[in-house]
Motif scaffolding. Structure first.
Motif, PDB file in Angstrom:
ATOM      1  N   SER A  81       0.804  -1.225   0.000  1.00  0.00           N
ATOM      2  CA  SER A  81       0.000   0.000   0.000  1.00  0.00           C
ATOM      3  C   SER A  81       0.836   1.274   0.000  1.00  0.00           C
ATOM      4  CB  SER A  81      -0.950   0.001   1.195  1.00  0.00           C
ATOM      5  OG  SER A  81      -1.960  -0.962   0.991  1.00  0.00           O
ATOM      6  N   GLN A  85       0.717   3.866  -3.057  1.00  0.00           N
ATOM      7  CA  GLN A  85       0.344   5.266  -2.844  1.00  0.00           C
ATOM      8  C   GLN A  85       1.374   6.200  -3.483  1.00  0.00           C
ATOM      9  OE1 GLN A  85      -2.008   8.243  -1.808  1.00  0.00           O
ATOM     10  NE2 GLN A  85      -2.610   6.162  -1.392  1.00  0.00           N
ATOM     11  N   PHE A 140      -5.346  10.924   5.176  1.00  0.00           N
ATOM     12  CA  PHE A 140      -4.135  10.731   4.380  1.00  0.00           C
ATOM     13  C   PHE A 140      -4.314   9.492   3.498  1.00  0.00           C
ATOM     14  CE2 PHE A 140      -2.207   6.967   6.373  1.00  0.00           C
ATOM     15  CZ  PHE A 140      -2.998   6.847   7.503  1.00  0.00           C
ATOM     16  N   ASP A 143      -7.570   7.482   2.095  1.00  0.00           N
ATOM     17  CA  ASP A 143      -8.812   7.955   2.722  1.00  0.00           C
ATOM     18  C   ASP A 143      -9.822   8.544   1.725  1.00  0.00           C
ATOM     19  OD1 ASP A 143      -8.156   7.113   5.235  1.00  0.00           O
ATOM     20  OD2 ASP A 143      -7.545   9.076   5.996  1.00  0.00           O
ATOM     21  N   LYS A 162     -13.406   8.610  12.495  1.00  0.00           N
ATOM     22  CA  LYS A 162     -12.680   7.573  11.756  1.00  0.00           C
ATOM     23  C   LYS A 162     -12.035   6.596  12.737  1.00  0.00           C
ATOM     24  CE  LYS A 162      -8.600   6.731   8.953  1.00  0.00           C
ATOM     25  NZ  LYS A 162      -7.361   7.229   8.357  1.00  0.00           N
ATOM     26  N   ARG A 168      -7.160   0.641  12.408  1.00  0.00           N
ATOM     27  CA  ARG A 168      -6.194   0.912  13.467  1.00  0.00           C
ATOM     28  C   ARG A 168      -6.897   0.980  14.834  1.00  0.00           C
ATOM     29  NH1 ARG A 168      -4.292   4.601  10.955  1.00  0.00           N
ATOM     30  NH2 ARG A 168      -2.977   3.383   9.590  1.00  0.00           N
TER      31      ARG A 168
HETATM   32  P1  IMP Z   1       1.501   1.745   7.402  1.00  0.00           P
HETATM   33  O1  IMP Z   1       1.920   0.322   7.405  1.00  0.00           O
HETATM   34  O2  IMP Z   1       0.596   2.083   8.557  1.00  0.00           O
HETATM   35  O3  IMP Z   1       2.630   2.707   7.239  1.00  0.00           O
HETATM   36  O4  IMP Z   1       0.563   1.931   6.121  1.00  0.00           O
HETATM   37  C1  IMP Z   1       1.006   1.599   4.821  1.00  0.00           C
HETATM   38  C2  IMP Z   1       0.229   2.400   3.800  1.00  0.00           C
HETATM   39  O5  IMP Z   1      -1.158   2.025   3.843  1.00  0.00           O
HETATM   40  C3  IMP Z   1       0.249   3.902   4.038  1.00  0.00           C
HETATM   41  O6  IMP Z   1       1.329   4.501   3.393  1.00  0.00           O
HETATM   42  C4  IMP Z   1      -1.065   4.347   3.402  1.00  0.00           C
HETATM   43  O7  IMP Z   1      -0.874   4.531   2.037  1.00  0.00           O
HETATM   44  C5  IMP Z   1      -1.973   3.153   3.615  1.00  0.00           C
HETATM   45  N1  IMP Z   1      -2.830   3.358   4.806  1.00  0.00           N
HETATM   46  C6  IMP Z   1      -2.697   2.740   6.013  1.00  0.00           C
HETATM   47  N2  IMP Z   1      -3.629   3.173   6.858  1.00  0.00           N
HETATM   48  C7  IMP Z   1      -4.366   4.079   6.186  1.00  0.00           C
HETATM   49  C8  IMP Z   1      -5.494   4.895   6.558  1.00  0.00           C
HETATM   50  O8  IMP Z   1      -6.022   4.876   7.683  1.00  0.00           O
HETATM   51  N3  IMP Z   1      -5.963   5.700   5.587  1.00  0.00           N
HETATM   52  C9  IMP Z   1      -5.436   5.770   4.332  1.00  0.00           C
HETATM   53  N4  IMP Z   1      -4.401   5.057   3.948  1.00  0.00           N
HETATM   54  C10 IMP Z   1      -3.859   4.197   4.862  1.00  0.00           C
END
Ligand code: IMP
Length: 185
Positions: A81, A85, A140, A143, A162, A168
């Motif tokens: 992800s 992104q 971010f 979203d 949210k 999370r």
């Molecule tokens: P991380 O492992 O929490 O750093 O998430 C990896 C990637 O997933 C991030 O860079 C976002 O692109 C996406 N992502 C994770 N959580 C969210 C969220 O709550 N909203 C939007 N994108 C998310």
């Protein structure tokens, strides 16, 4: 008790502090690398990360990994992800979803803790749908193209709202329950 939060993102440390502070845990930011193994499963990334950091001598710490899994794209961007992104972005995902009827997707967050000799790994899910266009300015990442219930996108609702339903938020509540079950907090 001090808990090291291994991440590059200081925002996460604050979020964990606000959720876990009342249980006597004090978060300490540790800006440090660990290998992210190639696997479709967040749990495996977290499990391997915990084992590596433990082997390197780190104690009392937590790590996490999250992502957006789109069913019609066979789970993509999923564990990729952050990369998705940075590269194709939200517009790229919407393009891939052009003409696709099944908009279902799930945000997942896996949190892993190593406290003393105990390992706790939990995963929170937030099911929803990919929108047809980007909407909203809050939040971010993905979203603006994710809606939990088919109406407002995550970028159109306040952060506090949210947090109640997000992957999370769910993972954090599961973590607190499990730490309580094991009498760690
Ligand atoms: P991380 O492992 O929490 O750093 O998430 C990896 C990637 O997933 C991030 O860079 C976002 O692109 C996406 N992502 C994770 N959580 C969210 C969220 O709550 N909203 C939007 N994108 C998310």
């Amino acid at each position: 008790m001090k808990l090291n939060v291994v991440t590059h993102n200081p925002g996460k440390v604050k979020e964990y502090q606000s959720a876990l502070g009342e249980y006597g845990l004090e978060m300490v930011h540790v800006n440090r690398e660990y290998d992210e193994v190639q696997t479709p499963y967040l749990e495996e990334v977290v499990d391997k990360g915990i084992k590596q950091l433990s082997k390197e001598g780190l104690t009392d710490f937590m790590i996490d990994d999250s992502g957006l899994f789109v069913n019609a794209l066979k789970g993509f961007p999923g564990v990729y992800s952050a990369y998705g992104q940075k590269t194709i972005g939200n517009k790229g995902i919407l393009k891939l979803m052009g003409g696709v009827e099944d908009r279902s997707a799930v945000f997942k967050c896996c949190i892993g803790c190593r406290i003393g000799d105990q390992t706790v790994i939990v995963t929170g899910n937030c099911p929803g749908y990919i929108t047809y266009e980007e909407r909203g300015t809050e939040g971010f990442g993905y979203d603006p193209i994710f809606t939990p219930n088919g109406s407002l996108s995550f970028a159109e609702i306040p952060l506090e709202e949210k947090n109640v339903i997000s992957h999370r938020g769910v993972a954090l509540r599961l973590l607190i329950d499990e730490l309580k079950n094991r009498n760690i907090i």
